[in-house]
Design an enzyme around this catalytic site. Sequence first.
Site, PDB file in Angstrom:
ATOM      1  N   THR A 166       0.850  -1.197   0.000  1.00  0.00           N
ATOM      2  CA  THR A 166       0.000   0.000   0.000  1.00  0.00           C
ATOM      3  C   THR A 166       0.882   1.242   0.000  1.00  0.00           C
ATOM      4  O   THR A 166       2.079   1.162   0.231  1.00  0.00           O
ATOM      5  CB  THR A 166      -0.932  -0.029   1.234  1.00  0.00           C
ATOM      6  OG1 THR A 166      -1.724  -1.214   1.180  1.00  0.00           O
ATOM      7  CG2 THR A 166      -1.837   1.174   1.331  1.00  0.00           C
ATOM      8  N   ASP A 197      -8.574  -1.588   4.764  1.00  0.00           N
ATOM      9  CA  ASP A 197      -8.719  -0.362   5.550  1.00  0.00           C
ATOM     10  C   ASP A 197      -8.473   0.905   4.730  1.00  0.00           C
ATOM     11  O   ASP A 197      -8.895   1.989   5.116  1.00  0.00           O
ATOM     12  CB  ASP A 197      -7.749  -0.385   6.739  1.00  0.00           C
ATOM     13  CG  ASP A 197      -6.293  -0.531   6.303  1.00  0.00           C
ATOM     14  OD1 ASP A 197      -6.031  -1.183   5.274  1.00  0.00           O
ATOM     15  OD2 ASP A 197      -5.411   0.002   6.992  1.00  0.00           O
TER      16      ASP A 197
END
Length: 307
Positions: A166, A197
């Site tokens: 990420t 998330d």
Amino acid sequence: MGIVICNRAGGVGIAQGARVLEEGGLALDAIEQGIRPVEADVTIHSVGRGGWPNLLGQVELDACIMEGRALRAGAVGAVRSFLHPISIARRVMERLPHVLLVGDGAERFARECAMEEGENLTAEAREAWQAWRAARLSEDELARWPDLSLAPLAQDAADPQRTHGTTIFLAQEAGGHMAAGVSTSGWAFKYPGRLGDSPIIGAGCYVDDRYGAVACVGQGELAIRAGTARAVVLYLKMGLGLRAACHEAIDDLQAMRDDLRSFVMIHAVNARGMPYAVAWGDHPNPRYWMWQDGMGAPELCEAEHIA
Ligand code: GLY
């Protein structure tokens, strides 16, 4: 005094983010300009074009952006045919009365905003997915593909680049206004439609100018369940220092110790522009990039590590 921090994957974009602030620009622009090069880098297999695909061989991208003055936020999930989800997330924040769009709706909105379309599945990622399928499935399963239950296969979902996974960016512009952004292709071989998330405000990202900016990488399901980014900001509001607030959020994550499959790494900058990062779990080398006004080039900084 401006500051930008990002995780390891963000190293290809931090100079662009820093330049925005050096020229007196906005924290939100530093976030978007910093993340776009990461999304475009096909060698980073956890963000944007070149990301590893889901179980069906489709690259699904998630992103969010938030600013800390009015707590405005925008996010997108499961975007397939657009190259820069961070820019779509920003348009969601600026043009819609919503925070989060997913799938077809996000793509329709991206088209209305004339965002750049493109194929995010590279030949290298397709080959990796085909090799995984060939190794994982029986001949009978391959013959029936994709008409079989994918749920057992989702157990194989993995953070594709454990030390980079990420990208997160946090920025504070001169005057103290803060912003944060996250972009990801999520876990390799995830169940189609899975959101981690990264596009969930409060889990992977949260900013409040009064207290600080926070973003997470790693095992997104845990950060969702603990509301990690919002928790850190709340602990700051309750009077804890930056390191103590992050450790309190790690303590919340440790309540789910049995579900830890890799790591969660929290990055934070407090309202006074002080950075800090801590990784919990199986992370071989937790570090983050930091640039501040007056620095010639960004620096790679050590993060704390809690095994
Ligand atoms: N933290 C990124 C994800 O779980 O997708």
